[in-house]
Design a protein around this motif. Sequence first.
Motif, PDB file in Angstrom:
ATOM      1  N   GLU A 115       0.821  -1.210   0.000  1.00  0.00           N
ATOM      2  CA  GLU A 115       0.000   0.000   0.000  1.00  0.00           C
ATOM      3  C   GLU A 115       0.855   1.259   0.000  1.00  0.00           C
ATOM      4  O   GLU A 115       0.451   2.299  -0.534  1.00  0.00           O
ATOM      5  CB  GLU A 115      -0.932   0.003   1.218  1.00  0.00           C
ATOM      6  CG  GLU A 115      -2.080  -0.995   1.102  1.00  0.00           C
ATOM      7  CD  GLU A 115      -2.911  -1.080   2.372  1.00  0.00           C
ATOM      8  OE1 GLU A 115      -2.581  -0.338   3.341  1.00  0.00           O
ATOM      9  OE2 GLU A 115      -3.877  -1.869   2.407  1.00  0.00           O
ATOM     10  N   LYS A 116       2.055   1.163   0.571  1.00  0.00           N
ATOM     11  CA  LYS A 116       2.935   2.331   0.655  1.00  0.00           C
ATOM     12  C   LYS A 116       3.798   2.492  -0.596  1.00  0.00           C
ATOM     13  O   LYS A 116       4.045   3.614  -1.049  1.00  0.00           O
ATOM     14  CB  LYS A 116       3.824   2.231   1.897  1.00  0.00           C
ATOM     15  CG  LYS A 116       3.046   2.301   3.210  1.00  0.00           C
ATOM     16  CD  LYS A 116       3.971   2.278   4.401  1.00  0.00           C
ATOM     17  CE  LYS A 116       3.192   2.357   5.707  1.00  0.00           C
ATOM     18  NZ  LYS A 116       2.400   3.582   5.842  1.00  0.00           N
ATOM     19  N   ILE A 117       4.265   1.364  -1.162  1.00  0.00           N
ATOM     20  CA  ILE A 117       5.168   1.464  -2.313  1.00  0.00           C
ATOM     21  C   ILE A 117       4.569   0.852  -3.577  1.00  0.00           C
ATOM     22  O   ILE A 117       5.253   0.771  -4.590  1.00  0.00           O
ATOM     23  CB  ILE A 117       6.537   0.799  -2.012  1.00  0.00           C
ATOM     24  CG1 ILE A 117       6.382  -0.718  -1.823  1.00  0.00           C
ATOM     25  CG2 ILE A 117       7.185   1.434  -0.792  1.00  0.00           C
ATOM     26  CD1 ILE A 117       7.717  -1.450  -1.655  1.00  0.00           C
ATOM     27  N   THR A 118       3.316   0.424  -3.511  1.00  0.00           N
ATOM     28  CA  THR A 118       2.568  -0.236  -4.585  1.00  0.00           C
ATOM     29  C   THR A 118       3.030  -1.682  -4.768  1.00  0.00           C
ATOM     30  O   THR A 118       4.137  -2.050  -4.335  1.00  0.00           O
ATOM     31  CB  THR A 118       2.671   0.492  -5.936  1.00  0.00           C
ATOM     32  OG1 THR A 118       3.970   0.290  -6.499  1.00  0.00           O
ATOM     33  CG2 THR A 118       2.358   1.976  -5.796  1.00  0.00           C
ATOM     34  N   PHE A 119       2.182  -2.486  -5.421  1.00  0.00           N
ATOM     35  CA  PHE A 119       2.553  -3.876  -5.697  1.00  0.00           C
ATOM     36  C   PHE A 119       3.798  -3.933  -6.574  1.00  0.00           C
ATOM     37  O   PHE A 119       4.661  -4.792  -6.393  1.00  0.00           O
ATOM     38  CB  PHE A 119       1.400  -4.611  -6.383  1.00  0.00           C
ATOM     39  CG  PHE A 119       0.322  -5.059  -5.436  1.00  0.00           C
ATOM     40  CD1 PHE A 119       0.607  -5.916  -4.388  1.00  0.00           C
ATOM     41  CD2 PHE A 119      -0.983  -4.617  -5.587  1.00  0.00           C
ATOM     42  CE1 PHE A 119      -0.382  -6.336  -3.503  1.00  0.00           C
ATOM     43  CE2 PHE A 119      -1.984  -5.029  -4.710  1.00  0.00           C
ATOM     44  CZ  PHE A 119      -1.683  -5.888  -3.669  1.00  0.00           C
ATOM     45  N   ALA A 120       3.891  -3.016  -7.537  1.00  0.00           N
ATOM     46  CA  ALA A 120       5.071  -3.002  -8.419  1.00  0.00           C
ATOM     47  C   ALA A 120       6.344  -2.795  -7.611  1.00  0.00           C
ATOM     48  O   ALA A 120       7.354  -3.490  -7.804  1.00  0.00           O
ATOM     49  CB  ALA A 120       4.914  -1.903  -9.471  1.00  0.00           C
ATOM     50  N   GLY A 121       6.303  -1.827  -6.685  1.00  0.00           N
ATOM     51  CA  GLY A 121       7.476  -1.577  -5.853  1.00  0.00           C
ATOM     52  C   GLY A 121       7.833  -2.782  -5.006  1.00  0.00           C
ATOM     53  O   GLY A 121       9.011  -3.092  -4.795  1.00  0.00           O
ATOM     54  N   MET A 122       6.809  -3.493  -4.513  1.00  0.00           N
ATOM     55  CA  MET A 122       7.045  -4.690  -3.709  1.00  0.00           C
ATOM     56  C   MET A 122       7.735  -5.761  -4.539  1.00  0.00           C
ATOM     57  O   MET A 122       8.669  -6.426  -4.061  1.00  0.00           O
ATOM     58  CB  MET A 122       5.715  -5.218  -3.160  1.00  0.00           C
ATOM     59  CG  MET A 122       5.870  -6.337  -2.137  1.00  0.00           C
ATOM     60  SD  MET A 122       6.705  -5.757  -0.644  1.00  0.00           S
ATOM     61  CE  MET A 122       6.642  -7.217   0.383  1.00  0.00           C
ATOM     62  N   PHE A 123       7.304  -5.942  -5.779  1.00  0.00           N
ATOM     63  CA  PHE A 123       7.918  -6.966  -6.623  1.00  0.00           C
ATOM     64  C   PHE A 123       9.359  -6.605  -6.972  1.00  0.00           C
ATOM     65  O   PHE A 123      10.224  -7.482  -7.049  1.00  0.00           O
ATOM     66  CB  PHE A 123       7.086  -7.163  -7.890  1.00  0.00           C
ATOM     67  CG  PHE A 123       5.709  -7.728  -7.625  1.00  0.00           C
ATOM     68  CD1 PHE A 123       5.538  -8.763  -6.721  1.00  0.00           C
ATOM     69  CD2 PHE A 123       4.587  -7.212  -8.263  1.00  0.00           C
ATOM     70  CE1 PHE A 123       4.280  -9.284  -6.445  1.00  0.00           C
ATOM     71  CE2 PHE A 123       3.327  -7.725  -8.000  1.00  0.00           C
ATOM     72  CZ  PHE A 123       3.169  -8.756  -7.091  1.00  0.00           C
ATOM     73  N   PHE A 124       9.644  -5.332  -7.170  1.00  0.00           N
ATOM     74  CA  PHE A 124      11.027  -4.903  -7.425  1.00  0.00           C
ATOM     75  C   PHE A 124      11.900  -5.141  -6.192  1.00  0.00           C
ATOM     76  O   PHE A 124      13.066  -5.548  -6.307  1.00  0.00           O
ATOM     77  CB  PHE A 124      11.067  -3.432  -7.828  1.00  0.00           C
ATOM     78  CG  PHE A 124      10.516  -3.149  -9.202  1.00  0.00           C
ATOM     79  CD1 PHE A 124      10.822  -3.981 -10.277  1.00  0.00           C
ATOM     80  CD2 PHE A 124       9.691  -2.055  -9.431  1.00  0.00           C
ATOM     81  CE1 PHE A 124      10.319  -3.722 -11.551  1.00  0.00           C
ATOM     82  CE2 PHE A 124       9.185  -1.788 -10.691  1.00  0.00           C
ATOM     83  CZ  PHE A 124       9.499  -2.621 -11.752  1.00  0.00           C
ATOM     84  N   LEU A 125      11.332  -4.901  -5.002  1.00  0.00           N
ATOM     85  CA  LEU A 125      12.067  -5.151  -3.760  1.00  0.00           C
ATOM     86  C   LEU A 125      12.386  -6.633  -3.617  1.00  0.00           C
ATOM     87  O   LEU A 125      13.515  -7.020  -3.268  1.00  0.00           O
ATOM     88  CB  LEU A 125      11.239  -4.664  -2.568  1.00  0.00           C
ATOM     89  CG  LEU A 125      11.813  -4.954  -1.168  1.00  0.00           C
ATOM     90  CD1 LEU A 125      13.157  -4.277  -0.988  1.00  0.00           C
ATOM     91  CD2 LEU A 125      10.826  -4.493  -0.085  1.00  0.00           C
ATOM     92  N   LEU A 126      11.412  -7.494  -3.892  1.00  0.00           N
ATOM     93  CA  LEU A 126      11.638  -8.931  -3.817  1.00  0.00           C
ATOM     94  C   LEU A 126      12.678  -9.394  -4.827  1.00  0.00           C
ATOM     95  O   LEU A 126      13.481 -10.299  -4.541  1.00  0.00           O
ATOM     96  CB  LEU A 126      10.317  -9.682  -4.048  1.00  0.00           C
ATOM     97  CG  LEU A 126       9.238  -9.523  -2.967  1.00  0.00           C
ATOM     98  CD1 LEU A 126       7.960 -10.243  -3.385  1.00  0.00           C
ATOM     99  CD2 LEU A 126       9.717 -10.048  -1.620  1.00  0.00           C
ATOM    100  N   SER A 127      12.702  -8.765  -6.003  1.00  0.00           N
ATOM    101  CA  SER A 127      13.696  -9.144  -7.023  1.00  0.00           C
ATOM    102  C   SER A 127      15.112  -8.837  -6.535  1.00  0.00           C
ATOM    103  O   SER A 127      16.050  -9.600  -6.808  1.00  0.00           O
ATOM    104  CB  SER A 127      13.410  -8.432  -8.345  1.00  0.00           C
ATOM    105  OG  SER A 127      13.677  -7.038  -8.247  1.00  0.00           O
ATOM    106  N   ALA A 128      15.286  -7.724  -5.807  1.00  0.00           N
ATOM    107  CA  ALA A 128      16.604  -7.389  -5.266  1.00  0.00           C
ATOM    108  C   ALA A 128      17.035  -8.417  -4.219  1.00  0.00           C
ATOM    109  O   ALA A 128      18.212  -8.821  -4.169  1.00  0.00           O
ATOM    110  CB  ALA A 128      16.569  -5.988  -4.652  1.00  0.00           C
ATOM    111  N   ILE A 129      16.093  -8.860  -3.391  1.00  0.00           N
ATOM    112  CA  ILE A 129      16.397  -9.889  -2.378  1.00  0.00           C
ATOM    113  C   ILE A 129      16.804 -11.190  -3.056  1.00  0.00           C
ATOM    114  O   ILE A 129      17.757 -11.867  -2.636  1.00  0.00           O
ATOM    115  CB  ILE A 129      15.181 -10.102  -1.460  1.00  0.00           C
ATOM    116  CG1 ILE A 129      14.935  -8.842  -0.632  1.00  0.00           C
ATOM    117  CG2 ILE A 129      15.397 -11.313  -0.549  1.00  0.00           C
ATOM    118  CD1 ILE A 129      13.645  -8.877   0.179  1.00  0.00           C
TER     119      ILE A 129
END
Length: 513
Positions: A454-468
């Motif tokens: 909700e804070k960084i959008t679903f797209a932002g969440m998926f980009f964060l997971l890709s970095a992990i």
Amino acid sequence: MASTGSPMEKEKPTEVEALENVPAVAGYGKPRLNNYVLACALLASTASILLGYDIGVMSGAEILIKDNLKISSTQTEILVGILNVSSLIGSLASGKTSDYIGRRYTIVLAASTFLIGALLMGFAPSFPYLVAGRVVAGIGVGYSLMIAPVYTAELSPAMTRGLLTSFPEVFITLGIQLGYIINFALSGLPDHINWRIMLGLAGLPAIVIGFGVLAMPESPRWLVMKGRTTEAKHVLNRTSDTAEEAELRLAEITQAADTDLGQEGPSRENWHGQGVWKELFISPSRPIKRILVAAIGINFFMQASGNDAVIYYTPAVFRSAGIHNKKQLFGITVIMGFTKTAFVLLSALYLDRFGRRALLLLGSIGLFISLIVLGLGSKFLEHAGSKPLWAIVLCIVAVCAYVSFFSIGLGPITWVYTSEIFPLRLRAQGSAVAISVNRLVSGVVSMTFLTISEKITFAGMFFLLSAIVALGTIFFYFFLPETKGKTLEEIGALFEDKNSPRIVNRGREMTDI
């Protein structure tokens, strides 16, 4: 096979080396499944269907529960994630429990605990009772996730251990698919009934597991640890292709137990895993530290990659993409489940041929690419007013690719690797620690996924997971040696000190810790 260099090993061949030179013993030069071992592995791994079913059914039930009980997004996250957090209790307790009462009865305990939780969830009159049921079910899940792969690894011959020990992930995947199908089938019922039946049905496989496991033998390695060598020999005779193979396996297991525990078999009856935590955390040797880092690392990245959360919240993701029909949402998850099931079976079949590292790295790279594509597709849909069909299809394909690559690599290999790298005396409690990290990270990710999105959008969440996932891929390359084809007693040598400050295994390097 490379020798570890000790005089004893030069005088006496290892189990696999000896069997390769015995023409009458089959199943090592060319892997062959022992039917009895296969049946035991399948039955033990059935316990893992409990977690899979919960993941699959909650992906749809959480929408129905939210509509019926009028709970907030934060309460939904708590409801979904609390099972994973409470499974930490079962995971931590499972190591000591299985050292004390044995691997087989720990599986019975896991199924019984989950059954109680399933009944509480099915008959829950309110949100607090529902959460309480998920806490109890989570404890059962924690027990099952540790004990199923450990039991199977200790029962299996070296050359088919990868296939058999990956069965827990196969059953998790089958459970997820079963949950999706139940969601689809029951979604048309009244809102105050459908989710209760979905959650209560989880008790049925628990009953089957609880009774069926009584027909299984105890782990031969646990029996040897307890000084019950005659019983262990009987089990090994049934799980080996020939008497020669059984004798060689028993000799190697007995030697490892005598070395690990520092006492003869008959005097070990009262050993219940004492001193293991001290050896793991207070005064660990360098090899034990390497093993612990490898086991905790692969479990951390398995859940930090977001797999459980993505599956739990897939309907919510596609709802934000413009798909609001419940039947369509649950239909998409069924397609995703079939894809996941197909690829986890593919990985299981080829794990002993291609090895752990190759499939793990392939799966991780695929995860990274899938998350990037999913992030891009979600980002486009966030700013597109008309929600074009091609972008929705791209996201669906990316999610299917994501679960497929997870099922090729991290999904099955985490359970295999965790259950096989610890030495005998540390295996149950060491695996329990690693899987506790797995459960803790899964709970944290599941309980924060919607809030962060909700804070960084679903797209932002998926980009964060890709970095992990990218960081995880680097970790796997440097810290996880290949274990394919080695007995459980031989694997410890992969983490021993060598002449070089880097650990080398068949040309592959693992950074010294």
